[in-house]
Scaffold this motif. Structure first.
Motif, mmCIF file in Angstrom:
data_model
loop_
_atom_site.group_PDB
_atom_site.id
_atom_site.type_symbol
_atom_site.label_atom_id
_atom_site.label_comp_id
_atom_site.label_asym_id
_atom_site.label_seq_id
_atom_site.Cartn_x
_atom_site.Cartn_y
_atom_site.Cartn_z
ATOM 1 N N ILE A 1 -17.106 -2.753 0.527
ATOM 2 C CA ILE A 1 -16.452 -1.806 -0.377
ATOM 3 C C ILE A 1 -16.521 -2.331 -1.808
ATOM 4 N N ARG B 1 -14.177 -1.336 -7.391
ATOM 5 C CA ARG B 1 -13.549 -0.260 -8.166
ATOM 6 C C ARG B 1 -13.156 0.929 -7.307
ATOM 7 N N ALA B 2 -13.495 0.876 -6.013
ATOM 8 C CA ALA B 2 -13.345 2.058 -5.174
ATOM 9 C C ALA B 2 -11.918 2.588 -5.194
ATOM 10 N N THR B 3 -11.769 3.906 -5.184
ATOM 11 C CA THR B 3 -10.440 4.509 -5.119
ATOM 12 C C THR B 3 -10.187 5.093 -3.734
ATOM 13 N N ASP B 4 -11.107 4.879 -2.823
ATOM 14 C CA ASP B 4 -10.927 5.394 -1.470
ATOM 15 C C ASP B 4 -11.741 4.523 -0.519
ATOM 16 N N SER C 1 -11.966 5.363 2.867
ATOM 17 C CA SER C 1 -11.984 6.054 4.159
ATOM 18 C C SER C 1 -13.369 6.055 4.799
ATOM 19 N N GLY D 1 -5.706 -6.433 -5.894
ATOM 20 C CA GLY D 1 -5.162 -5.079 -5.887
ATOM 21 C C GLY D 1 -5.913 -4.126 -4.982
ATOM 22 N N ILE E 1 -4.912 -2.863 -1.400
ATOM 23 C CA ILE E 1 -3.964 -1.777 -1.178
ATOM 24 C C ILE E 1 -4.701 -0.482 -0.871
ATOM 25 N N THR E 2 -5.847 -0.295 -1.531
ATOM 26 C CA THR E 2 -6.649 0.894 -1.275
ATOM 27 C C THR E 2 -7.040 0.949 0.200
ATOM 28 N N LYS F 1 -3.903 1.774 2.341
ATOM 29 C CA LYS F 1 -3.477 3.172 2.209
ATOM 30 C C LYS F 1 -4.464 4.122 2.873
ATOM 31 N N LYS G 1 -3.882 4.101 6.564
ATOM 32 C CA LYS G 1 -2.745 4.946 6.937
ATOM 33 C C LYS G 1 -3.128 6.428 6.843
ATOM 34 N N ASN G 2 -3.836 6.773 5.775
ATOM 35 C CA ASN G 2 -4.188 8.175 5.555
ATOM 36 C C ASN G 2 -5.129 8.722 6.620
ATOM 37 N N ALA H 1 4.946 -8.916 -3.433
ATOM 38 C CA ALA H 1 4.439 -7.803 -4.235
ATOM 39 C C ALA H 1 3.656 -6.853 -3.336
ATOM 40 N N LEU I 1 4.416 -2.893 -2.151
ATOM 41 C CA LEU I 1 3.455 -1.816 -2.371
ATOM 42 C C LEU I 1 3.155 -1.036 -1.112
#
Lengths: 288, 228, 381
Positions: C198, C201-204, C206, C227, C230-231, C234, C237-238, C255, C259
């Motif tokens: 991955i 910078r990926a925002t997803d 899935s 950070g 966390i992507t 999440k 979970k999604n 921390a 989150l």
């Protein structure tokens, strides 16, 4: 689980982010002739403010509303108090000033929230929607629908309404627009406000799916810039370039692997740049 | 004489550079004033200053007796000062119709304004070529057509005073002639100031002609102008 | 220390002027000059600031007691922004100024860039598990290696009779290390590895998870630190995935818990050294030292220490042992000392003439988030 469906879903969500950020950049560029490198900070400011406010016990709706207002104040304040008094400065210098503003925001965000990433809860709760072997969170659906919907709305606003055309005229030739009774200053501040609002909305919708920290802003500006540049700074084109980029990124990531994402993406960028400059290279011009 | 536009001892220029000094003039509502002068004499700067696109450093500009010296350009346009600028400044990426529609910014700021469609029909009657090219982009028009569009836009402002900056510049002689006819047809409907280097054109049109020389106004015979 | 990253040249100049008069008597008094290279801004800032907090705490405490071996410690922290070229400039400057020890509190790429600078000393202390410095160098790693961590995961899988694992790794240098260890360890243990990379910078995440988390996969491992992790959580979970998710030791922090507390997968596991859950540490000395550090840190900073803080503590303990040797500037002697002497810490560090990695797989445990605390992981059914 179907990889293709999931790639389309992921691509739509990523594309919505590209579009959200891209259209704000295009708008400000077209009205004020400035490449606003602090544009992505509206995303970071909204995210950090919303996370801190929600963390301090404010109801989520109120925290988000307040965060959006702060972001709007930043976007319009940047124009009114930083850029407008220096309107006569060369464009390159003003771009550097926006970059400076971005770094100031970073510093302030570190002081307020530290370096750890932050987040806040989603607005649209519930199990993900499943179809054709893929799954999409409700918040993701909202991101896609609002991302493309609002961006299309901005495109229509510019192309089809009187206020929108005043904005375009103010961008192309502020002197001529003034002589025709157009309040150019108001057009510019409107552009910054819309840009700030879009950056803030992107933050409100996307951050619950990821996280935000003090340095998210420039990364978002870069995303927006790629989409905006590929569209040739066109408010309608950015819709398609954003969507295309998102799908492309997801497909390359899924089928070739994330290691190929950057090389392939930048090859496409270079090809697009060559294509857009074909007129210049062959000595012609598309403009009369 | 009741002057629509009155300029009193006006100084102006770019930043610290003063281009014209102590200019005073007055134009009555049915009068056409010609301003003649060589390149760099300060004619364009004077018109831009009257229109509010450049700040003045001294003196006053009055429209219908009201002091507009501190008003920004867009408010002066709404109040009735129309300028057809040098170089025409057509919005190249907007259609002819959209170029014209920009003037709707004055709606709500002027009493007794006829509906926009009526005003447009009027300018289309005066310039049928513009009606034919209504949906074409401004940038695709010929020089003469662009000048028509620039004048049409200013007319849609329902000006109290219309200022034209070098309207014949770059136009073929035959088009200059038809422009003279068009402008002569407008004479008397509002005050006009026409700036030109083309003396013959001005003499056809103007009720009186002043010369601009190194930033000051002088009468056609060379004596200092005492216009008001 | 954050100010360092933000300071403008003018502010730096002003600071230099202010510091100048103090510098001369300090030099005359003889101090221990210690350097610290850490990312205090940029994508790895969470790692750098956490390690820096422990280093600062150590310097404060040691100086309050009059210093070590009669000399006070003078710490210089240099922000490398997670950029190797900057890390090199930081380290070179410190070596020129006579730093006796350098804390390499940075990420893999920066550390690899610094390593060649310390060929003949000073000692470079490394909390990152990804570097594995050679025994002929002056680098000493106070954490288990990434291979050790991966072995602990393999151990956990075998104990639960699981023979397949899905893995998500970043495309950066740390990701490379994670992938290499996973291929080796899981290959040796005959555990089938399904892998997706991955982008940072990926925002997803899935599509990555769709690829590696099929219904036949019982456990998913994300080696992602920082950070971006966390992507992954999440997206996990999604997608409504039900398998236990193992995250990297770098995320065993408060921390991170804050989150993900609302978006936790059904079971969130992590890798870590045992000291983070002192009750299960076997050696009584290690257990007491872990406990003491966790308490002292919580008191000093009013926050729960995490895995990274713990590794920072291991580094400062080794540094303190070095400063207590007869001549810390005799680098070959210090090297021999470290290679032959176990250093008591939150986990006793055992370097040897063959390995400069102080911990091994036996110090690694798989933890699980229960409520808001990490405990030893339950079995996977």
């Amino acid at each position: 689980m179907n990889l293709f469906t999931q790639s389309v879903i992921s691509g739509l969500m990523t594309g919505a982010v590209y579009t959200f950020l891209g259209i704000g950049l295009v708008l400000v560029y077209r009205t004020a002739r400035i490449l606003n490198l602090a544009h992505g900070e509206t995303f970071a400011i909204t995210g950090v403010a919303a996370a801190l406010l929600a963390g301090a016990g404010l109801p989520l709706g109120a925290a988000l509303g307040l965060a959006i207002l702060i972001s709007l104040a930043f976007a319009t304040g940047l124009h009114r108090f930083v850029l407008r008094p220096r309107a006569e400065w060369p464009a390159g210098t003003l771009i550097l000033i926006t970059l400076g503003a971005a770094f100031v925001v970073r510093g302030v965000l570190i002081l307020l929230a530290g370096t750890d990433p932050l987040s806040f809860p989603v607005m649209f709760e519930g199990p993900p929607v499943r179809f054709a072997g893929g799954a999409m969170p409700l918040q993701g659906i909202a991101l896609v629908v609002l991302g493309f919907g609002v961006s299309a709305g901005v495109g229509i606003f510019l192309a089809a309404t009187r206020a929108g055309k005043q904005l375009l005229a103010a961008a192309e030739n502020p002197y001529a627009a003034e002589l025709l009774g157009v309040n150019v200053e108001r057009a510019r501040i409107t552009a910054y406000a819309i840009g700030g609002l879009l950056g803030a909305l992107a933050g409100v919708l996307l951050i619950p799916l990821i996280a935000v920290d003090f340095q998210s802003g420039l990364a978002m500006t870069l995303r927006g810039f790629i989409a905006a540049a590929i569209s040739g700074m066109s408010p309608v084109g950015v819709l398609f370039s954003g969507l295309g980029l998102g799908l492309f990124e997801a497909m390359v990531g899924a089928y070739l692997g994330a290691l190929y994402q950057d090389p392939v993406m930048f090859c496409v960028l270079i090809l697009v740049a060559l294509w857009q400059s074909r007129n210049i290279r062959f000595g012609g011009s598309r403009r009369a | 004489m009741t002057a629509v536009l009155q300029v009193e001892a006006l100084d102006g220029g770019y930043g610290k550079l003063t281009v014209f000094r102590g200019v005073s003039l007055a134009v009555a509502r049915d009068q056409t004033l010609g301003l003649l002068g060589a390149n760099g004499a300060g004619k364009t700067t004077l018109l831009k200053t009257i229109a509010g696109a450049l700040p003045s450093t001294k003196g006053r500009v009055l429209l219908d007796g009201r002091d507009v010296t501190r008003m920004p350009a867009y408010l002066r346009a709404r109040a009735g000062i129309g300028l057809v600028p040098e170089g025409r400044h057509i919005l190249a990426t907007l259609s002819v119709r959209d170029n014209l529609a920009l003037t709707r910014a004055i709606e709500g700021h002027r009493p007794d304004l006829p509906p926009f469609e009526h005003r447009v029909a009027e300018v289309y009657a005066m310039f049928p070529r513009l009606a034919e090219r209504a949906s074409q982009l401004g940038g695709s028009l010929s020089g003469g057509e662009q000048q028509m569009l620039a004048i049409a836009r200013a007319l849609l402002l329902k000006p109290r005073v219309l200022m034209l900056d070098e309207p014949t510049q770059g136009l073929a002689p035959i088009i200059v002639q038809s422009l003279a006819v068009t402008l002569a047809g407008l004479k008397g409907r509002f005050a006009m100031i026409v700036v030109e280097q083309n003396k013959a054109f001005l003499e056809q049109l103007a009720d009186r002609i002043l010369q601009v020389r190194s930033g000051t106004l002088v009468a056609a015979d060379g004596r200092p102008a005492t216009d008001n | 220390m954050r100010k360092f990253a933000l300071a403008r040249p003018a502010a730096l100049a002003a600071a230099a002027v202010l510091l100048a008069p103090a510098a001369t008597p300090a030099a005359a008094q003889e101090v221990w000059r210690i350097g610290e290279v850490a990312p205090l801004s940029g994508p790895a800032a969470t790692v750098g600031t956490r390690l820096n907090k422990v280093t600062k705490m150590w310097v404060e405490e040691a100086n309050a007691k009059g210093g070590i071996a009669g000399r006070k410690i003078e710490l210089t922290t240099c922000n490398d922004e997670n950029k190797p070229e900057k890390a090199v400039a930081c380290a070179r400057d410190m070596i020129e100024k006579g730093a006796v020890i350098i804390f390499g509190n940075a990420l893999t790429a920066s550390l690899r860039a610094i390593q060649p600078l310390v060929k003949s000393g000073p000692i470079l202390l490394i909390p990152s598990p990804n570097v594995v410095p050679g025994a002929d160098t002056y680098g000493f790693q106070v954490s288990p290696s990434d291979v050790d961590i991966t072995e602990a995961i393999a151990e956990f899988l075998k104990a639960n009779k699981i023979d397949k694992i899905g893995m998500v790794a970043a495309t950066d240098a740390s990701g490379e290390v994670g992938v290499a260890s996973a291929r080796k360890v899981f290959g040796d243990e005959k555990i089938e590895l399904r892998l997706a990379r991955i982008d940072l910078r990926a925002t997803d995440a899935s599509t990555q998870l769709a690829r590696v988390a099929g219904s036949d996969i019982k456990v998913v491992y994300s080696s992602y630190t920082g950070g971006g992790a966390i992507t992954v959580v999440k997206s996990f979970k999604n997608l409504g995935l039900a398998q236990p998710l193992i995250v990297s030791y770098g995320n065993i922090s408060d921390a991170f818990v804050q989150l993900v507390k609302d978006v936790k997968p059904p079971r969130l596991l992590g890798t870590g050294v045992a000291g983070i859950v002192p009750e299960i540490v076997k050696d009584p000395g290690d257990r007491a030292r872990s406990q003491a550090f966790l308490e002292a840190y919580a008191k000093r900073y009013a926050e729960r220490p995490d895995m990274i803080n713990l590794l920072g503590k291991a580094a400062v303990d080794v540094a303190e042992a070095i400063l207590k040797t007869p001549n810390p500037k005799d680098y070959p002697a210090v090297k021999t000392f470290l290679e032959s002497t176990p250093i008591p810490s939150v986990h006793t560090q055992r370097f040897s003439a063959k390995s400069h990695v102080g911990l091994d797989a036996s110090s690694v445990i798989i933890v699980e988030l229960k409520g808001e605390t990490w405990v030893k992981a339950d079995p996977v059914k």
